[in-house]
Design a protein around this motif. Structure first.
Motif, mmCIF file in Angstrom:
data_model
loop_
_atom_site.group_PDB
_atom_site.id
_atom_site.type_symbol
_atom_site.label_atom_id
_atom_site.label_comp_id
_atom_site.label_asym_id
_atom_site.label_seq_id
_atom_site.Cartn_x
_atom_site.Cartn_y
_atom_site.Cartn_z
ATOM 1 N N GLN A 288 0.843 -1.196 0.000
ATOM 2 C CA GLN A 288 0.000 0.000 0.000
ATOM 3 C C GLN A 288 0.883 1.253 0.000
ATOM 4 O OE1 GLN A 288 -3.166 -0.025 3.001
ATOM 5 N NE2 GLN A 288 -2.571 -2.107 3.491
ATOM 6 N N GLN B 138 3.866 7.489 10.174
ATOM 7 C CA GLN B 138 3.647 7.177 11.589
ATOM 8 C C GLN B 138 4.952 7.085 12.388
ATOM 9 O OE1 GLN B 138 1.045 7.522 13.107
ATOM 10 N NE2 GLN B 138 -0.753 6.460 12.305
ATOM 11 N N ARG C 33 5.087 6.127 16.285
ATOM 12 C CA ARG C 33 5.604 4.813 16.680
ATOM 13 C C ARG C 33 6.613 4.968 17.815
ATOM 14 N NH1 ARG C 33 6.443 3.729 10.561
ATOM 15 N NH2 ARG C 33 4.460 2.793 10.043
ATOM 16 N N PHE D 255 -5.108 -3.115 13.021
ATOM 17 C CA PHE D 255 -4.831 -2.597 11.664
ATOM 18 C C PHE D 255 -3.306 -2.464 11.492
ATOM 19 C CE2 PHE D 255 -8.741 -0.644 13.306
ATOM 20 C CZ PHE D 255 -9.680 -1.093 12.403
ATOM 21 N N CYS D 256 -2.596 -3.538 11.762
ATOM 22 C CA CYS D 256 -1.130 -3.446 11.914
ATOM 23 C C CYS D 256 -0.374 -3.229 10.607
ATOM 24 C CB CYS D 256 -0.610 -4.691 12.594
ATOM 25 S SG CYS D 256 -0.887 -6.202 11.627
ATOM 26 N N THR E 204 2.259 -3.418 8.065
ATOM 27 C CA THR E 204 3.616 -3.980 8.124
ATOM 28 C C THR E 204 4.137 -4.123 9.561
ATOM 29 O OG1 THR E 204 4.568 -1.790 7.925
ATOM 30 C CG2 THR E 204 4.281 -3.016 5.884
ATOM 31 N N PHE F 138 4.153 -0.316 14.430
ATOM 32 C CA PHE F 138 3.906 -0.085 15.867
ATOM 33 C C PHE F 138 4.321 -1.304 16.702
ATOM 34 C CE2 PHE F 138 0.784 3.049 14.178
ATOM 35 C CZ PHE F 138 1.199 4.162 14.894
ATOM 36 N N SER G 238 -6.921 -7.598 8.833
ATOM 37 C CA SER G 238 -7.817 -8.505 8.111
ATOM 38 C C SER G 238 -7.111 -9.170 6.933
ATOM 39 C CB SER G 238 -9.054 -7.752 7.615
ATOM 40 O OG SER G 238 -8.654 -6.654 6.848
ATOM 41 N N SER G 239 -5.987 -8.606 6.517
ATOM 42 C CA SER G 239 -5.280 -9.170 5.366
ATOM 43 C C SER G 239 -4.177 -10.135 5.809
ATOM 44 C CB SER G 239 -4.699 -8.018 4.535
ATOM 45 O OG SER G 239 -3.438 -8.349 4.040
ATOM 46 N N ALA H 277 -0.704 -8.830 5.183
ATOM 47 C CA ALA H 277 -0.191 -7.930 6.217
ATOM 48 C C ALA H 277 0.349 -8.740 7.390
ATOM 49 C CB ALA H 277 -1.295 -6.978 6.680
ATOM 50 N N GLU I 261 -7.588 -11.238 11.140
ATOM 51 C CA GLU I 261 -8.981 -11.209 11.570
ATOM 52 C C GLU I 261 -9.553 -9.805 11.411
ATOM 53 O OE1 GLU I 261 -9.346 -13.645 15.142
ATOM 54 O OE2 GLU I 261 -11.283 -12.700 15.490
ATOM 55 N N ALA J 78 -11.171 -6.443 12.540
ATOM 56 C CA ALA J 78 -10.958 -5.690 13.780
ATOM 57 C C ALA J 78 -12.156 -5.801 14.722
ATOM 58 C CB ALA J 78 -10.694 -4.230 13.444
ATOM 59 N N ASP K 37 -5.245 2.157 14.211
ATOM 60 C CA ASP K 37 -4.824 2.978 13.066
ATOM 61 C C ASP K 37 -5.510 2.456 11.805
ATOM 62 O OD1 ASP K 37 -3.463 4.788 11.464
ATOM 63 O OD2 ASP K 37 -1.690 3.522 11.266
ATOM 64 N N PRO K 38 -6.811 2.673 11.705
ATOM 65 C CA PRO K 38 -7.573 2.084 10.595
ATOM 66 C C PRO K 38 -7.310 2.794 9.269
ATOM 67 C CG PRO K 38 -8.991 3.498 11.896
ATOM 68 C CD PRO K 38 -7.650 3.484 12.589
ATOM 69 N N PRO K 39 -7.711 2.165 8.167
ATOM 70 C CA PRO K 39 -7.640 2.863 6.882
ATOM 71 C C PRO K 39 -8.591 4.050 6.903
ATOM 72 C CG PRO K 39 -8.868 0.805 6.658
ATOM 73 C CD PRO K 39 -8.309 0.828 8.040
HETATM 74 N N1 SAH Z 1 -0.900 0.951 11.190
HETATM 75 C C1 SAH Z 1 -0.301 0.634 9.911
HETATM 76 C C2 SAH Z 1 -1.086 1.189 8.746
HETATM 77 C C3 SAH Z 1 -2.522 0.731 8.702
HETATM 78 S S1 SAH Z 1 -3.180 0.678 7.100
HETATM 79 C C4 SAH Z 1 1.144 1.098 9.891
HETATM 80 O O1 SAH Z 1 1.593 1.772 10.826
HETATM 81 O O2 SAH Z 1 1.843 0.784 8.930
HETATM 82 C C5 SAH Z 1 -4.728 -0.031 7.380
HETATM 83 C C6 SAH Z 1 -4.711 -1.549 7.487
HETATM 84 O O3 SAH Z 1 -6.009 -1.933 7.956
HETATM 85 C C7 SAH Z 1 -4.500 -2.313 6.193
HETATM 86 O O4 SAH Z 1 -3.370 -3.146 6.303
HETATM 87 C C8 SAH Z 1 -5.776 -3.138 6.002
HETATM 88 O O5 SAH Z 1 -5.522 -4.465 5.537
HETATM 89 C C9 SAH Z 1 -6.338 -3.197 7.397
HETATM 90 N N2 SAH Z 1 -7.795 -3.358 7.512
HETATM 91 C C10 SAH Z 1 -8.760 -2.783 6.761
HETATM 92 N N3 SAH Z 1 -9.991 -3.106 7.220
HETATM 93 C C11 SAH Z 1 -9.812 -3.905 8.300
HETATM 94 C C12 SAH Z 1 -10.685 -4.551 9.220
HETATM 95 N N4 SAH Z 1 -11.995 -4.436 9.105
HETATM 96 N N5 SAH Z 1 -10.131 -5.275 10.213
HETATM 97 C C13 SAH Z 1 -8.796 -5.396 10.340
HETATM 98 N N6 SAH Z 1 -7.926 -4.795 9.500
HETATM 99 C C14 SAH Z 1 -8.407 -4.071 8.495
#
Ligand code: SAH
Length: 414
Positions: free
Chosen positions: A199, A207, A211, A227-228, A230, A233, A250-251, A254, A277, A279, A318-320
């Protein structure tokens, strides 16, 4: 260069150096410019205002300069040199412990539509406008001149950021050099960067400072990094002395990335585990455990729920971006409220919550209000310890407040 005449009195915001011409302000254009072509912007009376990239859509021109000057090699060199000077000033460029930083942040560096992230000797360049795409080879040449030997490779990664309708085809590949090396250093920690498929430019460079703050709070804590991606954090929390770190995304890709990055820095460290899983599902499953615990408590027990042994006492959310457009704002605010309430409900007293929004369309005040509502719903006493934002290598052009997008709060939850 073709001339574009604004409608009468539509130059106000441009006189205040706002770098966009909206399509509603356009009067007439001499000839028919191609998308991405440079145009000269003039008032209805013919007075020079700016030069910028023409594009199709609600933003008709993204301004490159307010001077009547040639957009040539020297122009790109000057812009890029100024961006590099800023990264030297803030101590990021030329720092052996940190070779990961954003060199160009679009409007923030007076280069609307262009992003360049540095990872060691490799620049990952991303065009968000057709104009920057058209000029990419000139920019690459200027970039090499400005960076010298510090730059060996330029990877161009614009497949997902260019307007779909422009039909420019596949647009990923090396413009200079090529390298299988893809490990970058951030504050002495190492990360695999997936330029090809990752991404953004492969990593969330924005971040970095936040971090570091997580690292400072991690000692002896049980950390949940939601929402980790890579796992930035997570790796900092491990270095900060966390008792355990759970990463959730969820991916599955990731989850593989975070495991790789933990292994790269702390081989064999058993404190870390990652889960692929959703979130809300993950948070719900913790809540279920809490509800059971709560039923066991005496009926005199009132809210807020007290913590349990198993709960996390440092949570990162840290959601999208929940709102990618203005019309999604209301829905997004609800999303932030629900997410934060779910997380706060099950945090033991004395916990720390790092919560973020990277939606440009949501203001700092709206985000804070969403978190305020979440605290109320969760019946928790909450203090704001820190108010966070994007770092200095993602500068905001003072004439373009829209450039401010990342906001975060660090909360003490009782
Ligand atoms: N915190 C990360 C960036 C987060 S990007 C960092 O510091 O690099 C957002 C991430 O949320 C993406 O990897 C995406 O796969 C994930 N994501 C999106 N929807 C989600 C959901 N419903 N549950 C869990 N993860 C989700």
């Amino acid at each position: 260069m073709k001339n574009l005449y604004l409608l009468k009195n539509k130059e106000e915001s441009l006189r205040r150096f706002h770098p966009w011409v909206f399509s509603g302000a356009v009067g007439r254009i001499e000839g028919k410019p191609q998308e991405g072509e440079r145009v000269r912007v003039l008032t209805a009376q013919g007075e020079f205002i700016a030069i910028g990239h023409w594009q199709i859509g609600s933003i008709a021109v993204r301004v490159l300069t307010f001077e009547d000057e040639p957009i040539d090699h020297s122009f790109w060199v000057r812009r890029l040199r100024s961006a590099l000077d800023v990264r030297h000033t803030i101590g990021l460029a030329g720092n052996p412990k940190n070779d990961t930083y954003r060199l160009v942040h679009g409007e923030g560096d007076s280069l609307p539509g262009l992003v360049i992230d540095m990872y060691g000797q490799t620049a990952v360049m991303q065009a968000h406008s057709v104009g920057m795409h058209v000029d990419r080879m000139d920019i690459a040449k200027a970039l090499k001149e400005v960076m010298g030997d510090a730059l060996q490779n330029i990877y161009y990664k614009s497949e997902t950021t260019l307007p779909f309708k422009a039909e420019l085809g596949q647009e990923n590949g090396f413009l200079l050099g090529s390298t299988p090396e893809n490990i970058a250093m951030e504050n002495g920690l190492r990360f695999h960067i997936d330029w090809l498929k990752g991404q953004k430019t492969g990593f969330f460079v924005d971040q970095r400072d936040n971090r570091s703050l997580v690292e400072q709070y991690s000692k002896g804590r049980r950390v949940l990094n939601m929402f980790c991606y890579t796992g930035g954090f997570s790796v900092y929390a491990l270095r900060g002395g966390a008792e355990l770190v759970h990463s959730v995304d969820s991916s599955q890709k990731a989850v593989d990335l975070v495991n790789d990055n933990v292994e790269l820095n702390f081989p064999g460290d058993k404190r870390h585990q990652a889960f692929a899983e959703d979130a809300f599902k993950f948070l719900d499953s913790i809540n279920e455990e809490l509800r059971v615990k709560n039923e066991e408590l005496s009926s005199a027990q009132t809210l807020p729920l007290k913590g349990t042994e198993g709960a996390y006492d440092l949570v990162i959310l840290d959601p999208p971006a929940f709102a990618k457009h203005r019309d999604a704002v209301r829905h997004a605010i609800k999303g932030y409220t629900k997410l934060n309430a779910r997380a706060m409900e099950k945090m033991p007293s004395g916990s720390i919550l790092f919560t973020f929004s990277c939606s440009q369309a949501i203001s700092k005040e709206q985000f804070r209000m969403a978190v305020f509502t979440a605290a109320t719903l969760a019946h928790r006493h909450v203090r704001i310890l820190h108010q966070l934002h994007q770092p200095a290598d993602h500068p905001v052009n003072i004439y373009h407040p829209e450039g401010e997008y990342l906001k975060g709060l660090v909360l003490y939850v009782e």
